[in-house]
Design a protein around this motif. Structure first.
Motif, short mmCIF file in Angstrom:
data_model
loop_
_atom_site.label_atom_id
_atom_site.label_comp_id
_atom_site.label_asym_id
_atom_site.label_seq_id
_atom_site.Cartn_x
_atom_site.Cartn_y
_atom_site.Cartn_z
N HIS A 16 5.89 0.01 12.35
CA HIS A 16 5.94 -1.44 12.18
C HIS A 16 7.11 -2.00 12.96
O HIS A 16 6.98 -2.99 13.67
N GLY A 17 8.25 -1.36 12.84
CA GLY A 17 9.39 -1.74 13.65
C GLY A 17 10.60 -2.22 12.86
O GLY A 17 11.72 -2.17 13.37
N ASP A 18 10.39 -2.68 11.64
CA ASP A 18 11.53 -3.18 10.87
C ASP A 18 12.56 -2.09 10.62
O ASP A 18 13.76 -2.33 10.69
N SER A 19 12.11 -0.86 10.36
CA SER A 19 13.05 0.23 10.10
C SER A 19 13.77 0.68 11.37
O SER A 19 14.74 1.45 11.30
N TYR A 20 13.34 0.19 12.53
CA TYR A 20 14.00 0.48 13.80
C TYR A 20 14.76 -0.74 14.33
O TYR A 20 15.23 -0.74 15.46
N ASN A 21 14.83 -1.80 13.52
CA ASN A 21 15.60 -3.00 13.86
C ASN A 21 15.12 -3.67 15.17
O ASN A 21 15.93 -4.16 15.96
N VAL A 22 13.79 -3.70 15.38
CA VAL A 22 13.24 -4.18 16.65
C VAL A 22 13.45 -5.67 16.90
O VAL A 22 13.30 -6.11 18.04
N LYS A 23 13.80 -6.44 15.89
CA LYS A 23 14.08 -7.85 16.14
C LYS A 23 15.39 -8.03 16.91
O LYS A 23 15.59 -9.06 17.55
N GLN A 24 16.28 -7.04 16.84
CA GLN A 24 17.55 -7.12 17.55
C GLN A 24 17.56 -6.30 18.84
O GLN A 24 18.12 -6.72 19.84
N THR A 25 16.97 -5.10 18.78
CA THR A 25 17.02 -4.19 19.93
C THR A 25 15.87 -3.18 19.84
O THR A 25 15.39 -2.88 18.75
N ALA A 58 0.83 -1.21 0.00
CA ALA A 58 0.00 0.00 0.00
C ALA A 58 0.87 1.26 0.00
O ALA A 58 1.92 1.30 0.64
N ARG A 59 0.43 2.23 -0.70
CA ARG A 59 1.14 3.51 -0.76
C ARG A 59 0.32 4.56 -0.02
O ARG A 59 -0.88 4.42 0.17
N GLY A 60 1.00 5.60 0.38
CA GLY A 60 0.31 6.71 1.01
C GLY A 60 0.18 6.60 2.52
O GLY A 60 -0.42 7.46 3.16
N HIS A 61 0.76 5.55 3.10
CA HIS A 61 0.74 5.41 4.56
C HIS A 61 2.15 5.59 5.08
O HIS A 61 3.11 5.12 4.48
N PRO A 62 2.30 6.25 6.22
CA PRO A 62 3.64 6.49 6.75
C PRO A 62 4.27 5.21 7.33
O PRO A 62 3.57 4.25 7.61
N ARG A 63 5.57 5.22 7.50
CA ARG A 63 6.28 4.13 8.16
C ARG A 63 6.23 4.33 9.68
O ARG A 63 6.32 3.37 10.43
N THR A 64 6.14 5.58 10.10
CA THR A 64 6.03 5.94 11.52
C THR A 64 4.95 6.99 11.64
O THR A 64 4.85 7.88 10.80
N LEU A 65 4.15 6.87 12.68
CA LEU A 65 3.03 7.80 12.89
C LEU A 65 3.09 8.32 14.32
O LEU A 65 3.25 7.54 15.26
N GLU A 66 3.00 9.63 14.47
CA GLU A 66 2.91 10.25 15.78
C GLU A 66 1.49 10.79 15.93
O GLU A 66 1.04 11.56 15.09
N SER A 67 0.80 10.37 17.00
CA SER A 67 -0.58 10.77 17.22
C SER A 67 -0.80 11.08 18.69
O SER A 67 0.03 10.76 19.53
N THR A 68 -1.96 11.65 18.95
CA THR A 68 -2.39 11.90 20.32
C THR A 68 -3.79 11.33 20.48
O THR A 68 -4.67 11.60 19.66
N PHE A 69 -3.96 10.53 21.51
CA PHE A 69 -5.26 9.94 21.83
C PHE A 69 -5.59 10.28 23.28
O PHE A 69 -4.80 9.97 24.18
N GLY A 70 -6.73 10.94 23.49
CA GLY A 70 -7.12 11.31 24.84
C GLY A 70 -6.07 12.12 25.56
O GLY A 70 -5.93 12.04 26.78
N GLY A 71 -5.29 12.91 24.82
CA GLY A 71 -4.26 13.75 25.41
C GLY A 71 -2.92 13.05 25.63
O GLY A 71 -1.99 13.65 26.16
N VAL A 72 -2.80 11.79 25.23
CA VAL A 72 -1.57 11.01 25.41
C VAL A 72 -0.86 10.85 24.07
O VAL A 72 -1.46 10.38 23.10
N GLY A 73 0.40 11.21 24.02
CA GLY A 73 1.18 11.07 22.80
C GLY A 73 1.59 9.63 22.56
O GLY A 73 1.97 8.91 23.49
N VAL A 74 1.51 9.21 21.30
CA VAL A 74 1.84 7.84 20.91
C VAL A 74 2.66 7.87 19.62
O VAL A 74 2.35 8.62 18.71
N VAL A 75 3.68 7.02 19.58
CA VAL A 75 4.43 6.79 18.35
C VAL A 75 4.11 5.37 17.90
O VAL A 75 4.16 4.43 18.71
N ALA A 76 3.76 5.19 16.63
CA ALA A 76 3.45 3.86 16.09
C ALA A 76 4.35 3.59 14.90
O ALA A 76 4.54 4.47 14.06
#
Length: 161
Positions: free
Chosen positions: A85-94, A65-83
């Protein structure tokens, strides 16, 4: 949305299992939104989900799919969230790179997928949470309000696939 309770279903890695998403949504009739953390965001777009439920998503390494970000910063109920997928942050290792991103964003919470494993890491005041393998029925529900947030891991039973 910033000053009210917001209930968010978070799922990742559904890899074509549209039925799983539909069953998750049916199990959580009072959600305000659903966030897909990649590797199956087309499942989110194809699934029959009530129109009043907001959709949020990030691309995963298997998404065309195109047009969707790899990382998203949002606020829900006044709380900041970063979302992410994780592959670009190497989450399988660290989780260090993703944690640094969340800290730079001044958010207390980061959601990620990619590993297909439920994770709840709390370090230096930053929580990083992976809902697990959506294709197996694993997800989480996060409830946000001006008082903070609560996260609960959940699972639905799926038939033969």
């Amino acid at each position: 949305m910033d000053n009210r309770t917001y209930k968010l279903l978070v799922v990742s890695d559904t890899h074509g299992n549209i039925d799983a998403i539909e069953k998750m949504v049916a199990s959580e009739p009072d959600i305000h939104g659903i966030m897909h953390l990649g590797d199956g965001i087309s499942d989110l777009m194809t699934a029959e989900i009530p129109m009043h439920i907001e959709r949020h998503c990030v691309n995963g390494n298997c998404d065309a799919a195109r047009g969707h970000p790899r990382t998203l910063e949002s606020t829900f109920g006044g709380v900041g969230v970063v979302a992410a997928h994780g592959d670009s942050y190497n989450v399988k290792q660290t989780l260090t790179s993703l944690r640094s991103k969340v800290i730079r964003s001044e958010a207390p919470l980061g959601f990620f997928g990619h590993t297909h494993e439920r994770t709840h890491s709390d370090e230096n005041g930053v929580k990083l949470i992976n809902p697990g393998h959506g294709a197996r029925g694993e997800y989480l529900v996060a409830v946000f309000s001006e008082k903070g947030y609560a996260v609960e891991f959940k699972e639905i039973t799926l038939g033969e696939q």
